[in-house]
Scaffold this motif. Sequence first.
Motif, mmCIF file in Angstrom:
data_model
loop_
_atom_site.group_PDB
_atom_site.id
_atom_site.type_symbol
_atom_site.label_atom_id
_atom_site.label_comp_id
_atom_site.label_asym_id
_atom_site.label_seq_id
_atom_site.Cartn_x
_atom_site.Cartn_y
_atom_site.Cartn_z
ATOM 1 N N ILE A 188 0.585 -1.499 -0.196
ATOM 2 C CA ILE A 188 0.070 -0.079 0.057
ATOM 3 C C ILE A 188 0.719 1.024 0.282
ATOM 4 C CG2 ILE A 188 -1.651 1.404 1.147
ATOM 5 C CD1 ILE A 188 -2.805 -1.105 0.387
ATOM 6 N N PRO A 189 0.654 2.076 -0.351
ATOM 7 C CA PRO A 189 1.826 3.847 -1.300
ATOM 8 C C PRO A 189 1.801 4.474 -0.288
ATOM 9 C CG PRO A 189 0.617 3.511 -2.704
ATOM 10 C CD PRO A 189 -0.314 2.307 -1.786
ATOM 11 N N ILE A 190 1.600 4.022 0.542
ATOM 12 C CA ILE A 190 1.897 5.126 2.234
ATOM 13 C C ILE A 190 2.494 5.521 3.136
ATOM 14 C CG2 ILE A 190 -0.020 6.186 4.422
ATOM 15 C CD1 ILE A 190 -2.222 4.868 2.916
ATOM 16 N N MET A 239 -6.187 0.107 -4.373
ATOM 17 C CA MET A 239 -4.691 0.409 -3.602
ATOM 18 C C MET A 239 -4.883 2.148 -2.963
ATOM 19 S SD MET A 239 -2.276 -2.100 -4.584
ATOM 20 C CE MET A 239 -0.786 -1.445 -4.291
ATOM 21 N N GLY A 240 -5.440 2.803 -4.320
ATOM 22 C CA GLY A 240 -5.061 4.591 -4.479
ATOM 23 C C GLY A 240 -6.192 5.043 -3.441
ATOM 24 N N SER A 241 -7.174 4.269 -3.384
ATOM 25 C CA SER A 241 -8.533 4.728 -2.497
ATOM 26 C C SER A 241 -8.037 4.887 -1.164
ATOM 27 C CB SER A 241 -9.319 4.056 -2.438
ATOM 28 O OG SER A 241 -9.424 2.880 -1.668
ATOM 29 N N LEU A 272 4.909 1.979 4.466
ATOM 30 C CA LEU A 272 6.175 1.940 4.703
ATOM 31 C C LEU A 272 7.490 2.106 5.370
ATOM 32 C CD1 LEU A 272 5.737 3.217 1.024
ATOM 33 C CD2 LEU A 272 5.426 0.279 1.163
ATOM 34 N N ARG A 273 6.789 2.622 5.842
ATOM 35 C CA ARG A 273 8.344 2.900 6.737
ATOM 36 C C ARG A 273 8.399 1.944 8.262
ATOM 37 N NH1 ARG A 273 7.417 8.793 6.103
ATOM 38 N NH2 ARG A 273 6.331 8.962 7.825
ATOM 39 N N ARG A 274 6.928 1.692 8.659
ATOM 40 C CA ARG A 274 6.518 0.819 9.957
ATOM 41 C C ARG A 274 5.694 -0.026 9.499
ATOM 42 N NH1 ARG A 274 6.205 6.482 10.214
ATOM 43 N NH2 ARG A 274 7.772 7.264 12.737
ATOM 44 N N SER A 275 5.000 -0.363 9.103
ATOM 45 C CA SER A 275 4.120 -1.277 9.576
ATOM 46 C C SER A 275 3.041 -1.750 8.014
ATOM 47 C CB SER A 275 3.311 -1.249 10.344
ATOM 48 O OG SER A 275 3.257 -2.458 10.501
ATOM 49 N N ALA A 276 4.367 -2.495 6.764
ATOM 50 C CA ALA A 276 3.888 -2.398 5.969
ATOM 51 C C ALA A 276 2.804 -3.333 5.434
ATOM 52 C CB ALA A 276 5.055 -2.333 4.835
ATOM 53 N N VAL A 277 1.691 -2.720 4.999
ATOM 54 C CA VAL A 277 0.824 -3.912 4.372
ATOM 55 C C VAL A 277 0.684 -4.027 2.639
ATOM 56 C CG1 VAL A 277 -2.039 -4.300 3.987
ATOM 57 C CG2 VAL A 277 -0.674 -3.016 5.584
ATOM 58 N N TYR A 278 0.716 -5.495 2.800
ATOM 59 C CA TYR A 278 0.624 -5.841 1.167
ATOM 60 C C TYR A 278 -0.375 -5.986 0.883
ATOM 61 C CZ TYR A 278 5.350 -4.905 2.003
ATOM 62 O OH TYR A 278 7.573 -4.807 2.966
#
Length: 394
Positions: free
Chosen positions: A361-363, A384-386, A367-373
């Motif tokens: 998820i491009p937030i 994803m963009g929403s 991305l820096r702490r707890s990435a969601v895929y």
Amino acid sequence: AMNADVVFWAANGFETPLLTALLLWLLTRVIHQAERRTVTAGTMVAAGALGLVRSDAYLLIAAVAAVAIFLSPERGRTARLALLALVLPLLLMGARLAYYGQWMPNTFELRMTGVPDLLLDGLRYVKRFGREYWFLITCAVAACARPRDWRTRAVGAVCVITALHAVAVGGDFLVPFRFIAPVVPLIMTLAVITAQDVRRYGRRRGAIALTMLAVAGIVSGGMLSRWPVEAMRSWRGKPWQGAAIGLVMAEGSRPSATVAAAGGGALGYFSRRTVIDLAGRTDPSIARLPARRGADASERKFDIEMSLRRRPDFVLTTGPHEAALRGEVMFALSGVDPERDIGPAIVAAPTFQRLYRDGPIPIQPLLRRSAVYVRADSPERARMGSWRLDVTGF
């Protein structure tokens, strides 16, 4: 109120304060009734409610019943009434069997089966408690040594039984001491009795003794070193992150979406999505695996490939996206092992690398702490963009 073992659990929404209050009420009631030969069936049935508050509280139920029998002049009658304490636990076990198809909760398998050095871990846990509370425990033991005072000895026995339970279950990975916290007020009460006995040698000495107990209670509870916010916040799993991600997921995904995570409490509650717990808390097949030696006590059992066969739409990792991209290098630098540690195991899993790694998820905070895929062939990829994350302190 100045002891973290009493208030920490209330601040973090655990069952421990309710269990503590119920235990204190039951002990007060059975001591009062036993000495007046009026132990009632209702009190014994209520003792079984301890097993509803915490499913492993059977030793506490037995302790309450034993106190009633021990102090009652009519021990035969009280022993027969004590059997009523089994009513609520048996009903709970019947309901569990009917719904889940098993007598014991899934967490029993997770914590108690296939775990190496379980008793040794429990002994270390009780030893740490004793090291922090040694002064209060010493005073409590002195109260139990009072001649012909069977009430204090009965209360002291409840404390010992609670410590034995903590040993039997291997202690706990949470700090402060969740499994011993219900008897901290009992230890304090016994210690105060000793301080009151000191008053027989003068009021000034009694006042000094009570002051020392108050200071020891605050220092032992760990509130001074972490007061005020750090003593109240649970860093285990960073639940505030799970809550924030859950709210974002609730807005940005379909109600039928599923998510795999190593801890899904706050995430599942706030997202209202099905959570696949990678650590096995809600997965019987994972809970029955052998524990991994040297792993974190809350994540001893996992099989990432087995869990990902359920094809969750999302996978929540425990670290930054960079760990997924440069896994082996970061593992070597930080000294973690994917065979032992669940965080590295997630991003090292072949299925994760094939289906999830290229779809974070491009937030930036995520991305820096707890990435969601997002799974490569999931319909959630189009949404994803929403996703929007508008929180501070993430």
